[in-house]
Design a protein around this motif. Structure first.
Motif, short mmCIF file in Angstrom:
data_model
loop_
_atom_site.label_atom_id
_atom_site.label_comp_id
_atom_site.label_asym_id
_atom_site.label_seq_id
_atom_site.Cartn_x
_atom_site.Cartn_y
_atom_site.Cartn_z
N MET A 125 0.94 -1.01 0.15
CA MET A 125 0.04 -0.12 0.03
C MET A 125 0.73 1.34 0.03
SD MET A 125 -2.84 0.99 2.67
CE MET A 125 -3.15 -0.69 3.30
N SER A 126 0.43 2.41 -1.05
CA SER A 126 1.39 3.37 -1.02
C SER A 126 1.19 4.29 0.46
CB SER A 126 0.97 4.24 -1.96
OG SER A 126 -0.35 5.00 -1.79
N ALA A 127 2.04 5.13 0.68
CA ALA A 127 2.00 6.06 1.81
C ALA A 127 0.69 6.89 1.86
CB ALA A 127 3.22 6.92 1.78
N VAL A 128 0.32 7.33 0.61
CA VAL A 128 -1.07 7.92 0.81
C VAL A 128 -2.00 7.34 0.78
CG1 VAL A 128 -2.50 9.77 -0.75
CG2 VAL A 128 0.11 9.84 -0.63
N ALA A 129 -2.07 6.08 0.37
CA ALA A 129 -3.31 5.15 0.58
C ALA A 129 -3.27 4.76 2.03
CB ALA A 129 -3.06 4.01 -0.20
N ARG A 130 -2.28 4.87 2.64
CA ARG A 130 -1.99 4.50 4.15
C ARG A 130 -2.74 5.73 4.92
NH1 ARG A 130 2.45 1.40 3.75
NH2 ARG A 130 3.78 3.34 3.78
N LEU A 131 -2.20 6.95 4.60
CA LEU A 131 -2.74 8.15 5.14
C LEU A 131 -4.29 8.36 4.76
CD1 LEU A 131 -0.39 11.05 4.15
CD2 LEU A 131 -1.13 10.42 6.37
N ALA A 132 -4.84 8.04 3.82
CA ALA A 132 -6.40 8.04 3.57
C ALA A 132 -7.08 7.03 4.47
CB ALA A 132 -6.51 7.88 2.06
N ARG A 133 -6.36 5.70 4.70
CA ARG A 133 -6.81 4.89 5.53
C ARG A 133 -6.88 5.32 7.02
NH1 ARG A 133 -7.64 -0.05 3.91
NH2 ARG A 133 -8.09 0.91 2.19
N VAL A 134 -5.77 6.04 7.51
CA VAL A 134 -5.79 6.56 8.75
C VAL A 134 -6.62 7.58 8.86
CG1 VAL A 134 -4.19 7.83 10.13
CG2 VAL A 134 -3.22 5.73 8.75
N ARG A 135 -6.91 8.10 7.82
CA ARG A 135 -7.75 9.40 7.95
C ARG A 135 -9.34 9.04 8.17
NH1 ARG A 135 -8.40 13.33 2.84
NH2 ARG A 135 -9.62 14.82 3.74
N GLY A 177 -16.25 13.73 4.97
CA GLY A 177 -15.94 12.03 4.78
C GLY A 177 -14.71 11.93 4.03
N GLY A 178 -13.91 13.00 3.54
CA GLY A 178 -12.78 12.70 2.98
C GLY A 178 -12.65 12.77 1.42
N ALA A 179 -13.87 12.92 0.79
CA ALA A 179 -13.78 13.20 -0.54
C ALA A 179 -13.30 14.32 -1.17
CB ALA A 179 -15.23 12.92 -1.12
N SER A 180 -12.39 14.47 -2.14
CA SER A 180 -11.81 15.65 -2.65
C SER A 180 -12.87 16.50 -3.48
CB SER A 180 -10.67 15.25 -3.48
OG SER A 180 -10.25 16.57 -4.31
N ILE A 181 -12.89 17.77 -3.36
CA ILE A 181 -13.76 18.58 -3.83
C ILE A 181 -13.26 18.76 -5.52
CG2 ILE A 181 -14.75 19.70 -1.94
CD1 ILE A 181 -13.11 22.03 -2.86
N PHE A 182 -12.12 18.20 -5.79
CA PHE A 182 -11.69 18.26 -7.12
C PHE A 182 -11.86 16.85 -7.88
CE2 PHE A 182 -8.80 21.40 -4.72
CZ PHE A 182 -9.40 22.48 -5.29
N GLY A 183 -12.56 16.22 -7.32
CA GLY A 183 -12.96 14.82 -7.91
C GLY A 183 -11.68 13.70 -7.86
#
Ligand SMILES: Nc1ncnc2c1ncn2[C@@H]1O[C@H](COP(=O)(O)OP(=O)(O)OP(=O)(O)O)[C@@H](O)[C@H]1O
Ligand SMILES: [Mg+2]
Lengths: 528, 331
Positions: B1-11, B257-263
């Protein structure tokens, strides 16, 4: 390094051809898998293609060459259904087809790697490879993530890339991203594969892997259209070469019938020296001084001195940390340790750097360097608005004159300086960025891959310009993966590997072998 | 899992942790907060929001917004109610079907206008917000849907149910699960992410860009129609203002909930957590007797926090060196 092979003799070629399944036409000759006949395309006032013919046969690697803006990418976009031709027709296996969407071309087994990056940053690597065609399993069928990742990993391994298929593409470097796109094109197992400048951001090793893969595909009967500006690559790879000039078909011949000079003449319409010879001057006062620059996990202990009139080459493989060093020197990226001084003045932010006379032409110019919607003139004037404007009022006349001057020096191919870079060819967009930074007349210039994607004629032109600028007292840090370029232009060559400077060579001692050794092998770090 | 995927999960975990903390704090102040009936009322409160947010997430993943959902909820609720008023009670399944159909029509209008005529969604659906609300006035014709008009079969859905969970909540959960499965396991669902992440590349890859946009708006409309029926089931009546303002709460839940407003990025799990957080705050503040104004301020602060977190996350990556096309807000 480029991979030199024993030249393939006509006999060997015949043998190879024997393995290739071919469709016999009426006259007994192979029917081209994909053919363009008298194809034209006009954009506004620009004639991009003017009755161009091209025929791709199964089992050949066909190179498409031409200067920046010659119409190569436009032709590929027509072949893959992005544009529709204004006149002329396309044929697949001899039958006329009409591609009104990219999907229509894909149905005829045509795959393409576009010149501009077209990836999905928010999605993982594997999904980018298989977007729209993800493998499914189960009942009801659903996307099989595990199989998708495994297949993506296998494709990437074929290309010699070790990438986590679950990584997000937004986190990848340019070179890694290019490999992901290549894997995507390969995954289609198409009969026709079009690759538009695939090698620009790759290391020599990766280029080697790519070529091995392309040759393998050719031997399995795939027709490959290859676009590139590096002639040694073309000669190493291509079976046939078609040349375009100013949107017109020049000729199409077996690669063996061309040599470097004839090819350049066909492309440019005149003779051009392949490499510019540097006029060396005695370096003057020290200008840029970098001490102990480090960024955790990226690079460490980088020392750098640049004197007026000096060109220092920064060689190394893609990913060695050269771009990262340049960005840290300019102040865009965080530094963990070290100092940067220009003529004794400490630099921390890009604003300070620009004010002190440092300019940085970034590597990824399409993303970082050019406002694609603004006119060329406005782009060029952007960093020096203060100088162009009169008490805060813009002077469009001055902007245009400036853009025209630099456009001419770089042989920029555009309708006029009011045109938006979005409409320019890839190489010409790069020239706009170059013009923009050169127009600032900096004291120290950092060039990151200044000739990537630029055609042979313009490349020599840019070399001459770099030389002139140095002779006039500018200090230049030249980052380039093009070894002949670095060696021809630099007074000193620093070589980086895995974030460290592994060699500092005077131009007299900088041979290709020594540079490559320092760039790849285990070597002791030396003080610069 | 990439660092950002991990961050998202952590989020998402961080969000869940924050909700748990909030529950503990509120429960410590007032024990009734954790009573079965209060928990049920929280669930009922977020039922509508959760269904709507699951659909809005899909719209926002494609770099669009659907502002017309609040009005569509009103239109479907009032339409179903008026039919029952004039022609007698509809069987519950038929009532729900009519509601979905009403919403689907609005959604298809949105989708075609935005995808084919290339009108920015935020403008077009803002217009539709008013147009559809106007239609509600026409349908209501000066009246409103009273509690005796609503079939008992519909209001029954808000009570009882297995383990004390009302069927209404299960319907919303089914919508969220369907959205989850669609986004995760179908090509069309993955296309939703791709189209929002890089529309130009999607076109070059031959993905059906406009069809995807039509689809998400149609789904959003259909779910808004369904939510109109849920509204009738939950409240047992509908005024002509029914559902107004819902769109903002729903978008807030998606963003929190963490969705990006930029899609291009966001998950159903995060969206549901966002709904839960808003529900807990709304209910908790009421239980503690905090004024409505503070609740609005808390929602606002959460949205800002979520948007800032999104921006920070983007900055952590190496945006300049990333290979995908630059993000620009096209909505
Ligand atoms: N969308 C467009 N609108 C207007 N002009 C365009 C457009 N696309 C291409 N052109 C013009 O068509 C010509 C051919 O461009 P093309 O991109 O095909 O060149 P190229 O041979 O691929 O060059 P390069 O080597 O720089 O990639 C250029 O003059 C360019 O300005
Ligand atoms: Mg091109």
């Amino acid at each position: 390094m480029k991979r030199r092979e024993a030249p393939r003799t006509p006999e060997r070629r015949e043998e190879e051809k024997d393995h290739v399944p071919e469709i016999e036409g009426r006259d007994g000759a192979a029917v081209p898998v994909l053919e363009a006949r008298a194809v034209s395309k006009v954009f506004g006032g620009t004639v991009a293609l003017d009755h161009v013919d091209l025929s791709l046969r199964a089992g050949e690697i066909h190179a498409l060459l031409g200067e920046n803006g010659a119409g190569k990418s436009t032709l590929t976009r027509i072949l893959c259904g992005v544009h529709r031709p204004d006149t002329g027709e396309l044929r697949v296996d001899g039958a006329v087809v009409d591609f009104h969407t990219p999907a229509a071309a894909q149905e005829h087994d045509i795959a393409i790697l576009h010149q501009e990056p077209s990836l999905f940053g928010d999605l993982e690597v594997a999904e980018n490879v298989f977007v729209g065609r993800q493998p499914k399993h189960g009942r009801p069928p659903r996307i099989d993530r595990r199989a998708m990742r495994a297949e993506a990993a296998a494709l990437l391994a074929e290309l010699g890339a070790e990438l986590d298929p679950a990584a997000r593409v937004a986190d990848l470097s340019l070179a890694e991203a290019q490999l992901v796109e290549m894997a995507g094109a390969l995954s289609r197992r198409a009969r026709v594969l079009i690759v538009d400048e695939p090698t620009a951001a790759l290391t020599p090793g990766e280029v080697g892997d790519l070529f091995r893969v392309l040759r393998g595909l050719r031997d399995r009967g795939v027709a490959i259209l290859f676009i590139g500006h590096r002639l040694e690559e073309i000669f190493a790879l291509a079976d046939r070469i078609t040349v375009l000039r100013d949107g017109r078909f020049v000729d199409s011949r077996a690669a063996a019938d061309h040599d470097e000079a004839s090819l350049i003449r066909a492309m440019v319409g005149r003779d051009v020296a392949a490499l510019h010879v540097r006029t060396r001057v005695e370096p003057g006062e020290p200008l840029l001084q970098v001490r102990g620059l480090a960024r955790a996990g990226v690079f460490e202990a980088v020392d750098l001195d640049l004197r007026s009139g000096e060109i220092v080459g920064l060689a190394g493989l893609v990913g060695a940390g050269r771009t990262e060093v340049a960005r840290a020197v300019f102040g865009i990226d965080r530094r963990d340790a070290g100092t940067v001084e220009l003529a004794g003045e400490r630099l921390r932010t890009p604003q300070q750097a620009m004010r002190a006379g440092l300019a940085f032409v970034p590597e990824d110019r399409q993303r970082e360097g050019v406002a694609v919607e603004l006119p060329i003139a406005a782009n060029v004037a952007l960093p020096i608005l203060g100088r162009v404007a009169f008490h805060g009022w813009l002077r469009p006349g001055r902007e245009r004159a400036l853009a025209r001057e630099w456009g001419e020096r770089l042989r920029l191919k555009a309708r006029d300086v009011e045109q938006a870079p979005r409409e320019l060819s890839g190489g010409n967009q790069q020239k706009v960025v170059l013009a923009k930074w050169l127009a600032t007349r900096p004291r120290v210039l950092i060039l990151d891959e200044p000739t990537r994607g630029v055609d042979v004629g313009a490349k020599v032109e840019i070399h001459r310009l770099i030389d002139e600028l140095a002779a006039a007292g500018m200090a230049i840090l030249l980052i380039s993966s093009d070894l002949p370029e670095v060696l021809a232009l630099s007074d000193r060559v620093l070589v980086m590997r895995e974030g460290r400077v592994t060699a500092a060579l005077h131009h007299a001692e900088a041979t290709p072998e020594r540079v490559m050794q320092a760039a790849t092998a285990e070597a002791q770090a030396v003080a610069a | 899992m990439s660092a950002v995927a991990r961050l998202a999960r952590v989020r998402e975990l961080a969000l869940a942790g924050f909700i748990a903390l909030l529950v503990i704090v509120i429960a410590a102040q007032n024990g009734d907060f954790l009573s079965g009936s209060n928990l049920r009322s929280i669930l009922l409160d977020i039922t509508l929001i959760a269904a709507l947010a699951s659909a809005q997430l899909m719209v926002m993943l494609t770099r669009n917004f659907d502002l017309s959902i609040g009005s569509t909820v009103g239109l479907s609720a009032v339409t179903v109610g008026m039919i029952c008023q004039q022609h007698g009670a509809l069987p519950t399944p038929l009532a729900y079907l009519v509601a979905v159909a009403v919403g689907l029509v609005v959604g298809l209008v949105n989708g075609f206008a935005i995808a084919r005529l290339r009108i920015p969604s935020i403008i077009f659906t803002l217009g539709m917000l008013s147009v559809v609300r106007g239609a509600v006035y026409l349908v209501a014709d000066g009246g409103q849907v009273n509690s005796e008009d609503v079939p008992a079969g519909m209001t029954d859905l808000a009570t009882g149910g297995p383990f004390g969970i009302p069927p209404l909540v299960l319907i919303a959960l089914a919508v969220a699960l369907a959205a989850f499965a669609f986004l995760r396991w179908t090509r069309s669902g993955r296309n939703v992410y791709a189209v929002g992440s890089n529309p130009d590349a999607a076109r070059l890859h031959g993905l059906p860009v406009s069809r995807t946009v039509v689809l998400v708006f149609a789904l959003s409309g259909a779910v808004a129609g369904l939510a109109g029926a849920l509204y009738l089931s939950r409240f047992g009546f509908a005024q002509i203002t029914a559902g107004s303002g819902l769109e903002l709460t729903v978008i807030a839940a998606v963003v929190v909930g963490g969705a990006s407003i930029f899609g291009g990025s966001g998950s159903i799990a995060g969206t549901l957590l966002g709904c839960l957080l808003l529900g807990v705050i709304g209910n908790g503040f009421a239980v503690l007797g905090v004024s409505q104004y503070w609740q609005d301020a808390a929602y606002g602060a959460l949205i800002l926090l979520a948007v800032i977190a999104d921006a920070r996350l983007r900055a952590v990556r190496r945006p300049a060196r990333s290979a995908a096309a630059p993000k620009e807000a096209t909505a």
